[in-house]
Design an enzyme around this catalytic site. Structure first.
Site, mmCIF file in Angstrom:
data_model
loop_
_atom_site.group_PDB
_atom_site.id
_atom_site.type_symbol
_atom_site.label_atom_id
_atom_site.label_comp_id
_atom_site.label_asym_id
_atom_site.label_seq_id
_atom_site.Cartn_x
_atom_site.Cartn_y
_atom_site.Cartn_z
ATOM 1 N N LYS A 1 48.564 10.666 53.599
ATOM 2 C CA LYS A 1 48.195 11.766 53.705
ATOM 3 C C LYS A 1 46.772 12.038 53.878
ATOM 4 O O LYS A 1 46.177 12.540 55.405
ATOM 5 C CB LYS A 1 48.179 12.394 52.026
ATOM 6 C CG LYS A 1 49.808 12.361 51.471
ATOM 7 C CD LYS A 1 49.566 13.262 50.264
ATOM 8 C CE LYS A 1 51.143 13.275 49.942
ATOM 9 N NZ LYS A 1 51.682 14.649 50.844
ATOM 10 N N PHE B 1 57.519 8.608 41.906
ATOM 11 C CA PHE B 1 57.844 9.056 43.352
ATOM 12 C C PHE B 1 57.464 8.755 44.407
ATOM 13 O O PHE B 1 55.915 8.495 44.897
ATOM 14 C CB PHE B 1 57.677 11.003 43.404
ATOM 15 C CG PHE B 1 57.981 11.842 45.114
ATOM 16 C CD1 PHE B 1 59.343 12.194 44.834
ATOM 17 C CD2 PHE B 1 57.285 11.852 45.798
ATOM 18 C CE1 PHE B 1 59.848 12.211 46.162
ATOM 19 C CE2 PHE B 1 58.035 11.903 46.918
ATOM 20 C CZ PHE B 1 58.848 12.926 47.213
ATOM 21 N N ASP C 1 51.248 2.448 45.035
ATOM 22 C CA ASP C 1 51.211 3.634 46.108
ATOM 23 C C ASP C 1 50.322 4.443 45.647
ATOM 24 O O ASP C 1 50.021 4.906 44.838
ATOM 25 C CB ASP C 1 52.337 4.326 45.356
ATOM 26 C CG ASP C 1 52.769 5.562 46.656
ATOM 27 O OD1 ASP C 1 52.216 5.979 47.166
ATOM 28 O OD2 ASP C 1 54.085 5.723 46.275
#
Length: 420
Positions: free
Chosen positions: A260, A147, A231
């Site tokens: 985040k 993802f 990522d």
């Protein structure tokens, strides 16, 4: 208990006014402090989701609050035509903790998806540069069930066909591989521009890459002249016990994406480049009006400095082991295993009842989420200690017992849990 009239009112407002891209909101939270949040009726919950690995210092941490207040009172935004002190300080700090060296550079956006969009463009620019030199590189590799975001570019990198299906055709050129070194070896050639990987697949159920995968990927991509792009959006900012998860493997990638936890609750993302990859962007190839503004970068500097000052990398590593050991000691017939690293933990279940466990947890005053049907995900603040761990184990144990009892009530002749 929440007043049912009040609850019905905000649920109606949410259903009427918010785009239905997500399910019904599960609660109305009005304030937070540390690892706790309170709903509109004043009920307290222990937050072990952390805004999905975002609130690294917990809620309303004094450092976070002070950074916002100080910078907002000074200078919030001037556009990307100009530099500001916190922007340059954050760029230098990210390069330092990521080990990017003097040649490294940083691009700022507002989210993880934006960071991965920039990384996608980086891969294309790498392919174009080599094409001009006579070596076309039209291929980009990514992993199945990974993802990387929900924008059209990052969705093309996301190895989940059910997410892509409503938006076909995808941006072309991306191929998906099984997460094995053998599959990577078979797929790699000199026409590949980049390989995108998550060190831990958070949305797939907190699934780590096989032992040695990142080291092998670094060697294979380097051999073929492809970029290795990691990522780190869920795994970065100290969540796994190092600043970034790739650092556990002792490698140097060509680029990483972060978001985040670096902002502790303030929306900010970044692409950090290494070595020759740092020279691929040139004026006009990418941009963001809000990216790298003074307010966001000042907050991120404060959050990262506090993670360092308070020893939260070591705390994440220690509390992660403590949590996994305590969860396994519950000896619940529902729990198959625990996965992950540091304070990104997946609790693998023997039955596809993660949604029921999450709902039961909320009833008992605990916030977690279901990464998929048989995985409960934990991503609490990096500041948690013994008190929060003990409370979590108590509440999570109650939630598991609630679901275990409901399974027995639904099928009293089913003894699969006992023999599993």
């Amino acid at each position: 208990m929440t007043d049912t009239t009040t609850q019905a009112r905000w649920q109606e407002d949410a259903s009427r006014d918010l785009v239905r891209n997500a399910g019904a909101r599960l609660a109305m939270f009005t304030r937070g402090e540390g690892a706790s949040v309170w709903d509109d009726s004043g009920r307290r919950y222990l937050d072990f989701l952390g805004g999905i690995a975002v609130t690294s210092l917990g809620h309303a941490h004094p450092v976070f609050v002070d950074a916002i207040a100080r910078q907002a009172a000074t200078l919030a935004h001037v556009s990307n035509y100009f530099a500001t002190p916190p922007q340059l300080e954050l760029a230098a700090l990210l390069k330092e903790i990521a080990g990017a060296g003097e040649a490294g550079r940083v691009y700022f956006g507002n989210s993880g998806a934006e960071a991965n969009e920039a990384a996608f463009k980086l891969a294309r620019l790498h392919g174009a540069a080599d094409r001009n030199a006579g070596t076309p590189r039209p291929r980009i590799l990514a992993l199945e069930n990974a993802f990387h975001g929900r924008t059209m570019g990052t969705l093309a990198l996301t190895g989940k066909p059910y997410m892509q299906e409503p938006f076909l055709p995808m941006v072309p050129g991306v191929e998906f591989l099984d997460s094995t070194v053998a599959a990577l070896e078979a797929a790699m050639d000199d026409r590949v521009a980049a390989l995108f990987v998550e060190p831990i697949k958070g949305e797939a159920g907190v699934v780590e890459l096989p032992e040695g995968y990142l080291r092998a990927a670094r060697e294979i991509t380097r051999r073929h002249g492809a970029l290795l792009i990691v990522d780190e959006i869920q795994t970065g900012a100290g969540r796994t016990g190092e600043w970034f998860a790739f650092q556990h493997e002792g490698i140097t990638p060509d680029a990483i994406t972060v978001a985040k936890g670096i902002g502790g609750g303030f929306p900010i993302g970044a692409l950090i480049t290494y070595g020759e990859a740092s020279d691929l962007f040139y004026p006009g190839t990418h941009g963001s009006t809000f990216g790298g503004n003074a307010l966001g970068t000042a907050v991120a500097v404060a959050v990262l400095r506090e993670i360092e000052r308070a020893g939260l990398l070591a705390n994440a590593a220690e509390r992660g082991v403590q949590l996994r050991t305590a969860i396994e000691a519950l000896d619940s017939p529902l729990v198959r295993e625990t996965r992950g690293r540091g304070l990104l933990i997946g609790v693998g279940l023997r039955h596809p009842v993660a949604g029921a466990v999450v709902a039961a947890a909320q009833q008992h005053g605990l916030i977690v989420n279901a990464a998929n049907e048989d995985t409960v995900r934990l991503a609490p603040a990096l500041t948690i200690g013994d008190v929060e761990v003990d409370e979590f184990i108590d509440l999570f144990g109650r939630a598991l017992h609630t679901v275990e009892d409901s399974l027995l009530l639904e099928d009293p002749t089913d003894h699969s849990k006992e023999s599993a």
